[in-house]
Scaffold this motif. Structure first.
Motif, short mmCIF file in Angstrom:
data_model
loop_
_atom_site.label_atom_id
_atom_site.label_comp_id
_atom_site.label_asym_id
_atom_site.label_seq_id
_atom_site.Cartn_x
_atom_site.Cartn_y
_atom_site.Cartn_z
N ILE A 120 0.85 -1.29 0.02
CA ILE A 120 -0.08 0.04 0.04
C ILE A 120 0.97 1.25 -0.10
N LYS A 121 0.61 2.31 -0.95
CA LYS A 121 1.43 3.19 -1.06
C LYS A 121 0.72 4.43 -1.62
N THR A 122 1.09 5.48 -0.92
CA THR A 122 0.69 7.06 -1.54
C THR A 122 1.77 7.86 -1.83
N GLY A 123 3.03 7.52 -1.25
CA GLY A 123 4.33 8.22 -1.58
C GLY A 123 5.02 7.69 -1.07
N GLY A 124 6.46 8.52 -0.77
CA GLY A 124 7.89 7.97 -0.51
C GLY A 124 7.98 7.24 0.82
N LEU A 125 6.81 7.51 1.81
CA LEU A 125 7.00 6.86 2.97
C LEU A 125 7.12 5.37 2.78
N ALA A 126 5.88 4.94 1.93
CA ALA A 126 5.95 3.64 1.67
C ALA A 126 7.14 2.93 1.15
N ASP A 127 7.64 3.49 0.29
CA ASP A 127 9.13 3.02 -0.37
C ASP A 127 10.11 3.08 0.80
N VAL A 128 10.08 3.93 1.74
CA VAL A 128 11.31 3.88 2.61
C VAL A 128 10.91 2.58 3.69
N ILE A 153 7.14 13.30 -12.21
CA ILE A 153 6.18 12.42 -11.51
C ILE A 153 6.00 12.76 -10.23
N SER A 154 4.85 12.98 -9.79
CA SER A 154 4.61 13.63 -8.46
C SER A 154 3.08 13.54 -8.02
N ARG A 155 3.10 13.50 -6.69
CA ARG A 155 1.81 13.94 -6.03
C ARG A 155 1.55 15.44 -6.37
N LEU A 156 0.34 15.75 -6.72
CA LEU A 156 0.23 17.20 -7.25
C LEU A 156 -0.41 17.86 -5.81
N GLN A 202 3.14 21.61 -1.90
CA GLN A 202 4.34 21.34 -1.67
C GLN A 202 5.31 21.20 -2.84
N LYS A 203 4.97 20.38 -3.85
CA LYS A 203 5.76 20.11 -5.03
C LYS A 203 5.93 21.22 -5.86
N GLY A 204 5.46 22.25 -5.84
CA GLY A 204 5.62 23.46 -6.69
C GLY A 204 5.46 23.59 -8.23
N LEU A 214 4.16 14.52 -18.05
CA LEU A 214 3.82 14.61 -16.90
C LEU A 214 2.88 13.49 -16.23
N LEU A 215 3.31 12.98 -14.99
CA LEU A 215 2.28 11.82 -14.26
C LEU A 215 1.93 12.34 -13.05
N GLY A 216 0.79 12.41 -12.73
CA GLY A 216 0.65 13.06 -11.15
C GLY A 216 -0.73 13.09 -10.68
N ILE A 238 -3.08 11.98 -15.65
CA ILE A 238 -3.64 12.29 -14.22
C ILE A 238 -3.88 10.63 -13.72
N GLY A 239 -3.12 10.54 -12.55
CA GLY A 239 -3.64 9.13 -12.00
C GLY A 239 -2.19 8.77 -11.35
N TYR A 240 -2.00 7.49 -10.77
CA TYR A 240 -1.13 7.06 -10.28
C TYR A 240 -0.74 5.56 -10.94
N HIS A 241 0.27 5.55 -11.43
CA HIS A 241 0.58 4.38 -12.57
C HIS A 241 2.22 3.97 -12.25
N GLU A 242 2.39 3.00 -11.64
CA GLU A 242 3.92 2.80 -11.36
C GLU A 242 4.62 2.31 -12.68
N CYS A 262 13.07 14.86 1.63
CA CYS A 262 14.23 13.88 0.98
C CYS A 262 13.76 14.12 -0.60
N GLY A 263 12.79 13.57 -1.00
CA GLY A 263 12.60 13.27 -2.46
C GLY A 263 13.12 11.91 -2.81
N LEU A 264 12.45 11.07 -3.58
CA LEU A 264 12.80 9.81 -4.25
C LEU A 264 13.22 9.91 -5.74
N THR A 265 12.28 10.87 -6.27
CA THR A 265 12.16 10.50 -7.70
C THR A 265 13.36 11.31 -8.13
N GLN A 266 14.27 12.24 -7.73
CA GLN A 266 15.36 12.80 -8.26
C GLN A 266 16.39 11.69 -8.27
P1 ADP Z 1 6.35 12.27 -1.66
O1 ADP Z 1 6.66 10.96 -0.77
O2 ADP Z 1 6.51 13.52 -1.00
O3 ADP Z 1 5.29 12.09 -2.53
P2 ADP Z 1 8.74 11.17 -2.72
O4 ADP Z 1 9.61 11.65 -4.01
O5 ADP Z 1 9.57 10.87 -1.72
O6 ADP Z 1 7.81 12.31 -2.60
O7 ADP Z 1 8.23 9.84 -3.33
C1 ADP Z 1 7.11 9.71 -4.23
C2 ADP Z 1 7.20 8.21 -4.66
O8 ADP Z 1 5.87 8.03 -5.27
C3 ADP Z 1 8.14 7.81 -5.70
O9 ADP Z 1 8.47 6.41 -5.46
C4 ADP Z 1 7.52 8.09 -6.94
O10 ADP Z 1 7.86 7.56 -8.25
C5 ADP Z 1 5.96 7.56 -6.60
N1 ADP Z 1 4.85 8.47 -7.41
C6 ADP Z 1 4.42 9.60 -6.92
N2 ADP Z 1 3.53 9.83 -7.84
C7 ADP Z 1 3.18 8.99 -8.60
C8 ADP Z 1 2.17 8.54 -9.69
N3 ADP Z 1 1.33 9.46 -10.20
N4 ADP Z 1 2.30 7.45 -10.36
C9 ADP Z 1 3.37 6.60 -9.91
N5 ADP Z 1 4.06 6.69 -8.98
C10 ADP Z 1 4.15 7.86 -8.40
#
Ligand code: ADP
Ligand code: GLC
Length: 493
Positions: A17-25, A301-304, A307-309, A329-331, A356-360, A382-386
């Motif tokens: 389950i993932k909404t952002g980087g916390l899940a990755d970490v 690739i970002s949450r919209l 914060q993300k500017g 852009l994917l977000g 627009i959406g979430y798509h690994e 931190c940011g993970l996408t960079q």
């Molecule tokens: P944050 O946790 O603030 O959203 P991070 O850069 O730390 O920012 O982590 C974002 C994670 O979520 C990355 O693994 C990134 O690839 C993923 N991600 C963000 N938006 C999407 C999206 N729309 N579709 C797929 N993956 C996304």
């Protein structure tokens, strides 16, 4: 030597389950720590996707009434992760986003849901499971932040505690009247406790009572001690600066591996960059952009969220178009930003491609196919996408904040200091400065040798968890050593 036992507590974990980087970490740390002699198990809520994936889980506890309903604690493994699952259907059997109801608003009982998660972590910390008594409880973000507070108020001997701040903007604020339901003692509601301007702050509870505080980059660790970056908690963080440190995130280099990525059109490596072109082509086709190898393709690739500017990028659409660049852009997230980007794609078909959406899988293709990844965040813990971009040969164009500052080496800074450049940084974070950075990148793109150099420097930068996990291992040992000294002192006084 028996390994050190750590209970990690997180409200999301990749790949379940993932909404952002916390899940990755949360998903990558346990494997990285194994090599450091740390046995990390993770407590997560039993959302439907989690419970479904853990069909073979073993029941460890069966409670008739835990925060308002029957609850079980399950244990099981999934893709190498050792998990405890808080199976409380009255709190977590809800599909979709873990924090938001269908109408996009927070679930009204979020205080209860995440107090329950934290309370269970504290119970495990106090020995509820004879098979796993942790030396350390490591809580992530506000959703787990009450665990150190519960443990602080326990009368029995407790494990060491750490809270990691992934994002100070989310603090878990709830009405004072919930104190009893949450299960904290009345005296915890004070300025030196969880009280925050008359409300209960879950995050403040963690920051106040954990033995150590970490955040996910050294620069963010400094920023959050300031008035602006501190978001109302700067004073407390300054007070606790002796126990606060920044440890950079890594990425899971087996998930993000350009040499073996199943989601991209062609695999590639530092020594064989040519096939990368096929990914650019595939990305252009996917987003309805003309297949032009010579045109610089920007990726996002970002949450919209504010914060993300990314509103600053919208202000630079003219620059992107005038400079002859494409944008992919994917977000998803903020409704207004979604609408504005969708409208930009409609008005500039063939130049701006938006999903627009979430798509690994598409996130992987963007990393593999774009020339430069843009991250114009106003703040970025931190940011993970960079980091993924570095590994995939996409040159990062980033704001000079938080972990972006710490992980990217700007072209001009590198020239001055004799370092290997990996990208472009701009600051203060304004639309004008972003525009300047975009133009600078556009110009350097024409110098193929210099651009290749940036790509190669990025691809050979260490973005893995190895060294960073060591820092957590050292921190855990340090906490235990400090606590042993304190216990010894108490006994001898
Ligand atoms: P944050 O946790 O603030 O959203 P991070 O850069 O730390 O920012 O982590 C974002 C994670 O979520 C990355 O693994 C990134 O690839 C993923 N991600 C963000 N938006 C999407 C999206 N729309 N579709 C797929 N993956 C996304
Ligand atoms: C948060 C932050 C991001 C960080 C991630 C993982 O969501 O916004 O910068 O990389 O947590 O720590």
């Amino acid at each position: 030597m028996t390994p050190l036992r750590v209970l990690s507590v997180a409200s999301e974990i990749y790949p379940l389950i993932k909404t952002g980087g916390l899940a990755d970490v949360a998903g990558a740390l346990p494997a990285a720590l194994k090599d450091c002699g740390i046995d990390m198990r993770t407590l997560v809520p039993g959302y439907p996707d989690v419970v479904k994936a853990m069909a073979a889980a073993e029941e460890l506890l069966d409670l008739q009434n835990f925060y308002g309903g029957p609850t079980r604690l399950l244990a099981g493994s999934h893709e190498g992760l050792d998990l405890f699952i808080l199976d409380a259907p009255h709190l977590f059997a809800r599909p979709g986003n873990p924090y938001l109801a269908g109408d996009g608003r927070d679930w009204p009982d979020n205080a209860l849901r995440f107090a329950a998660l934290s309370r269970m972590a504290a119970n495990i910390g106090l020995g509820a499971l004879s098979s796993f008594v942790p030396d350390i409880v490591h809580a992530h973000d506000w959703q787990a932040a009450l665990a150190p507070a519960f443990l602080h108020h326990a009368s029995r001997s407790r494990p060491g505690t750490v809270i990691t701040v992934h994002n100070l903007a989310y603090q878990g604020l709830f009405p004072y009247e919930m104190l009893e339901t949450i299960g904290l003692p009345p005296d915890s509601f004070s300025i030196n406790g969880i009280e925050y301007y008359g409300k209960i702050s879950f995050l403040k509870g963690g920051l106040q009572f954990a033995d150590r505080i970490t955040t996910v980059s050294p620069t963010y660790a400094l920023e959050i001690q300031g008035d602006e970056g501190g978001m109302g908690l700067g004073g407390l963080l300054r007070e606790r600066s002796a126990v606060l440190s920044g440890i950079l995130n890594g990425i899971d280099t087996s998930v993000w591996n350009p040499q073996g990525d199943p989601h991209i059109a062609a695999t590639f490596s530092t020594d064989a960059l040519e096939p990368r072109g096929a990914n650019k082509l595939a990305l252009q086709q996917r987003l309805g952009l003309p297949p032009r190898p010579d045109v610089p393709l920007l990726g996002v690739i970002s949450r919209l969220s504010p914060q993300k500017g990314l509103d600053l990028l919208l202000e630079n659409l003219d620059t992107i178009l005038a400079q002859g660049m494409q944008l992919a852009l994917l977000g998803s997230g903020d409704h207004e930003l979604e609408t504005r980007f969708a409208a930009a794609a409609k008005s500039h078909q063939g130049r701006i491609g938006v999903v627009i959406g979430y798509h690994e899988p598409l996130a992987h293709l963007i990393q593999a196919g774009c020339d430069a990844l843009v991250v114009p965040s106003r703040f970025e813990p931190c940011g993970l996408t960079q980091l993924c971009a570095l590994r995939y040969g996409a040159v990062p164009i980033v704001a000079r904040v938080g972990g972006l500052e710490d992980t990217i080496v700007d072209v001009d800074d590198a020239a001055r200091a004799g370092l290997a450049a990996t990208g472009f940084k701009f600051g203060p974070v304004t639309a004008d400065n972003l525009g300047r950075a975009l133009r600078k990148a556009r110009a350097l793109f024409e110098d193929r040798t210099a651009w290749r150099g940036l790509q190669r420097n990025g691809m050979t930068t260490d973005v893995s968890w190895q060294n960073r996990a060591n820092r957590y291992a050292e921190l855990y040992h340090d906490i235990l050593a400090t606590r042993r000294i304190a216990t010894h002192r108490d006994r001898t006084v």
